[in-house]
Design a protein around this motif. Sequence first.
Motif, PDB file in Angstrom:
ATOM      1  N   TYR A   1      -3.415 -11.474  -0.654  1.00 50.15           N
ATOM      2  CA  TYR A   1      -2.866 -10.263  -0.726  1.00 50.15           C
ATOM      3  C   TYR A   1      -2.403 -10.004  -2.329  1.00 50.15           C
ATOM      4  O   TYR A   1      -2.864  -8.986  -2.966  1.00 50.15           O
ATOM      5  CB  TYR A   1      -1.494 -10.238  -0.027  1.00 50.15           C
TER       6      TYR A   1
ATOM      7  N   ARG B   1      -4.213   1.618   2.061  1.00 52.64           N
ATOM      8  CA  ARG B   1      -3.558   3.018   1.032  1.00 52.64           C
ATOM      9  C   ARG B   1      -4.449   4.147   1.300  1.00 52.64           C
ATOM     10  O   ARG B   1      -4.118   5.240   1.452  1.00 52.64           O
ATOM     11  CB  ARG B   1      -3.755   2.616  -0.217  1.00 52.64           C
ATOM     12  N   ASP B   2      -5.593   4.081   1.500  1.00 51.74           N
ATOM     13  CA  ASP B   2      -6.748   5.173   1.704  1.00 51.74           C
ATOM     14  C   ASP B   2      -6.363   5.931   3.043  1.00 51.74           C
ATOM     15  O   ASP B   2      -6.368   6.917   3.132  1.00 51.74           O
ATOM     16  CB  ASP B   2      -8.194   4.778   1.507  1.00 51.74           C
TER      17      ASP B   2
ATOM     18  N   THR C   1      -4.966  -5.973   7.445  1.00 46.63           N
ATOM     19  CA  THR C   1      -4.074  -5.407   6.401  1.00 46.63           C
ATOM     20  C   THR C   1      -4.226  -5.877   4.950  1.00 46.63           C
ATOM     21  O   THR C   1      -3.641  -5.116   4.233  1.00 46.63           O
ATOM     22  CB  THR C   1      -2.666  -5.381   7.073  1.00 46.63           C
TER      23      THR C   1
ATOM     24  N   ALA D   1       0.877  -1.286  -0.062  1.00 47.00           N
ATOM     25  CA  ALA D   1      -0.038   0.030   0.021  1.00 47.00           C
ATOM     26  C   ALA D   1       1.008   1.229  -0.158  1.00 47.00           C
ATOM     27  O   ALA D   1       0.602   2.304  -0.715  1.00 47.00           O
ATOM     28  CB  ALA D   1      -0.870  -0.067   1.098  1.00 47.00           C
TER      29      ALA D   1
ATOM     30  N   VAL E   1      -5.685  -4.117   0.815  1.00 47.93           N
ATOM     31  CA  VAL E   1      -4.840  -3.082   0.421  1.00 47.93           C
ATOM     32  C   VAL E   1      -5.376  -1.752   0.233  1.00 47.93           C
ATOM     33  O   VAL E   1      -5.001  -0.934   0.546  1.00 47.93           O
ATOM     34  CB  VAL E   1      -4.118  -3.499  -0.812  1.00 47.93           C
ATOM     35  N   GLY E   2      -6.554  -1.741  -0.604  1.00 43.86           N
ATOM     36  CA  GLY E   2      -7.186  -0.424  -0.817  1.00 43.86           C
ATOM     37  C   GLY E   2      -7.392   0.474   0.503  1.00 43.86           C
ATOM     38  O   GLY E   2      -7.256   1.550   0.342  1.00 43.86           O
TER      39      GLY E   2
ATOM     40  N   VAL F   1      -3.622  -7.059  -4.305  1.00 37.22           N
ATOM     41  CA  VAL F   1      -2.876  -5.741  -4.532  1.00 37.22           C
ATOM     42  C   VAL F   1      -3.102  -5.627  -6.153  1.00 37.22           C
ATOM     43  O   VAL F   1      -3.003  -4.501  -6.627  1.00 37.22           O
ATOM     44  CB  VAL F   1      -1.306  -6.026  -4.211  1.00 37.22           C
TER      45      VAL F   1
ATOM     46  N   ALA G   1      -6.081  -3.733  -6.322  1.00 37.30           N
ATOM     47  CA  ALA G   1      -5.873  -2.231  -5.920  1.00 37.30           C
ATOM     48  C   ALA G   1      -5.244  -1.351  -7.085  1.00 37.30           C
ATOM     49  O   ALA G   1      -5.357  -0.154  -7.097  1.00 37.30           O
ATOM     50  CB  ALA G   1      -5.338  -2.199  -4.410  1.00 37.30           C
TER      51      ALA G   1
END
Lengths: 197, 718
Positions: free
Chosen positions: B666, B568-569, B561, B425, B564-565, B670, B673
């Motif tokens: 993940y 990141r946000d 966690t 992220a 990912v989106g 990812v 994302a």
Amino acid sequence: MSESQTTNILVVGIGGQGVMTAAEILAEAALAEGYDVKKTEVAGMAQRGGMVTSHVRFGERVLSPSIAPGTADIMVGFEVAEALRWCHYLRPEGVAMVNTLQLAPPVVSVGLFEYPDDPVGKMREAGVKLYAFDAGEIARGLGDLRLVNTVMLGAIADHLPFPAEHLRERILERFRARKPEAVPINEQAFEAGRQAA
Amino acid sequence: MAERSFAKEVQDLRIGAGETFRGEGILAVTKALLQSGVAYVGGYQGAPISHLMDVLGDAQQQGILDEWGVHFESSASEAAAAAMLAASVNYPLRGAVTWKSPVGTNVASDALANLSSGGVKGGALVIVGEDYGEGSSIMQERTHAFAMKSQLWLLDPRPNLESIVAAVEHGFALSEASRTPVMLELRIRACHVYGEFTAKANRTPSPTLAEALAQPIQDTTRITLPPVAFQHEQEKVASRWPDAVSYIREHHLNEVFQGAGGDVGLVLQGGLYNSVIRALQLLGLADAEGATPLPLYVMNVTYPLVDDELVAFCADKRAVLMVEEGQPDFLEQALHSILRKAGVATRVEGKGLLPAAGEYTPFALEEGVAGFLVAHGGPDLQPGPAGSKRLDPVAAEAGARLQGVVPERPAGFCTGCPERPLFGAIKLLQQELGEFHVSCDIGCHLFSILPPFHVGNTTMGYGLGAAGSAAFNVPSGRRKVLSVMGDGGFWHNGLTSGIGNAVFNKSDNVIVIIDNGYSSATGGQDLLSSAAHNPARSTGNPIENAVRGVGVSWVRTVPWTYDVGQVRDVLRDALASEEHGPKVVIAQSECMLNKQRREKPRIRARVREGKRAVRQRFGVDADVCTGDRACMRLSGCPSLTLADNPDPLREQPVTQVVDSCVGCGYCGEVAHAAVLCPSFYRADVVHNPSLFERAVDRLRQRAIDWLATRAVTVERPT
């Protein structure tokens, strides 16, 4: 007694492949033969995808566990590039048992490094005496990929200074205690490994 | 629960006098503590003594420590552990603490300096796991310097169980005889060496902690406050030091092996004895039992030195080789000084022949020892070929060449590690906002600096990730600085040095705390915020409460966690926030290594019992994968690798997910994302499926077979 009367076995691979277990079984088998045995390993980062090496030394009397470069009698390679990395530990007449499995490390997968081209050929070219076979294929053929460890131990069984059957017994004994239903299949895997080498 | 259980092995701690104790070095240390009548033990985990903490924890849980009235604490930090030794200042209580050194000694040094200033009444022992050389995870320094600066005594016993046990027992007695704390240095191989020794009976401490408390003692001459502090310094040189030297001499703590006599010899640290003997074996100068014709003076105590013993050993020799691992060469300098002051002209060799720095393995020692003997050994002590000369030249040359073509295989995040999506992220955010400075910390998360993430600019020490970004709290940079710390570092000191520091200094920096439920990098020990129930400790104390408690108002907890989106946000919001004060993001997800350690046996047991069990894993549709490896560049997961393209018309290898996949999801997340790739799919591997599931599966298979037949039919030219 001189260094040359000690048997030095180097087991190499990647975290999670069973390198340390294989070394432990070898050490137990040598102990059962009445040898003095020493073992050491570099495994600190092993579970995090790093390389693993385990040194097993046995003889009438052994004080130090670590194998000097150029003195290993047998190398058991669970992954072919790792075998290439450590093959200089073999003495000139030493023998390598190599699983041809190729596991590209993430640095190769992302394109930063190249995986070595034809590792087996490179070792042969350098004069390494080796037996290379796909232990995973043998294990899968028997129905369970987890048998690789037993296949690899079977492969070196006829190169030890004690009868192959004793090593086999040691392995089967472990399964008898923990997982009796897996005894026959491990026996087959061991013999398949012997055949492969 | 820690990574390794010693529940079975600790039963041997109960064995009695005359019985043979067999096992690992760290177990022998624990047995020696009980035999010595230790009243209390503390410490902080870290290689190579993590297992000592685990052994003590298991012994506590099994009630073994209670049987002998021993109090054990899993200390909050090495400083806390060192301060615990205060119990031995006024009372004749024996206490021991342990940690990874020299990093732990750095942390503990305030308490250690105070302790060694006032001195102790009861034996105080610090067991330091010297993390030096092969496999070490820290900067390469020596604990020796701490012993010298605070005048603590430093034991460095030969690495065998009898010597280690004797060092523990003498360590307490030496501490009491000289009123000084003692450090016992154990290198990594000594901690894990297996062997045996003849046990003694365990002793209940006398007095016990409760008995000591019933008779409180105040002695202000033991408290470091001027003018008494000046008196302490005088005591150190006038009485404690000489008393220590007398004890060491009288009890023969250092050993002399005369060999065949002769006029050259080796002086060595006790901890290097095995390696030196092996080097001599490789040179043909020691037999399988370790007997060598070369005289050896073995320093089982490396500080203080016993001058007259060294003079006596060296006086009749033409030359000696000082074998001292690490730098600076404290011992070599001391030996020069001792001999010259005594008017002894023996030549002292050392770092001139041996490597100046780095671990002294037998193979590193060979050439230096050989060089010394070639120069000074005379005809009876000529070594065989050393180092590369000992090897077959063709094989050695080929070996060096072959090694060069194999790629490095550095350790990295485990398969399924919850930290991988966090750094993925951050990577995505850097692609969006441009590169920004990231202050890292000690722990698994430091693998972020490696490929494929390359995230992180510095690391300053355990729990110091946030403090490491403090200088960048400037208006122009505040939205471009991020720091990371783990839950272990947070509770060790990061709450004050990082979070409190940021609040107090009105920092606007962004701090990420990784809350994975364990002190993972040291072996999965529990922490204050661990989710696991631990009967001996208080767990389940949320990090968010602590952070808010010291005054942070902007706190966001991301409970998963792998999303990912969302990570990141939240990070983007933190970096963009106009609110003053530190922005703290708590990234939660259980350490996968520990989760798998718990889950795998559970699933295996269910499968064995014929019960239904579901395992998730991911895969890549080879027909869809373009082979651009974009997923790998954002993942670095060891289970993502390359495979031959099944399409004969395409040469580019495709991504493949191998069996080690734990189904964390993940790679798919990812890819989604980053809007990368539709080729990932998730599969549920169902063991022992129900009758309904079997029926549905049969139906599906039939449908697939039917469609496949039709597809083939359509494609065939008529």
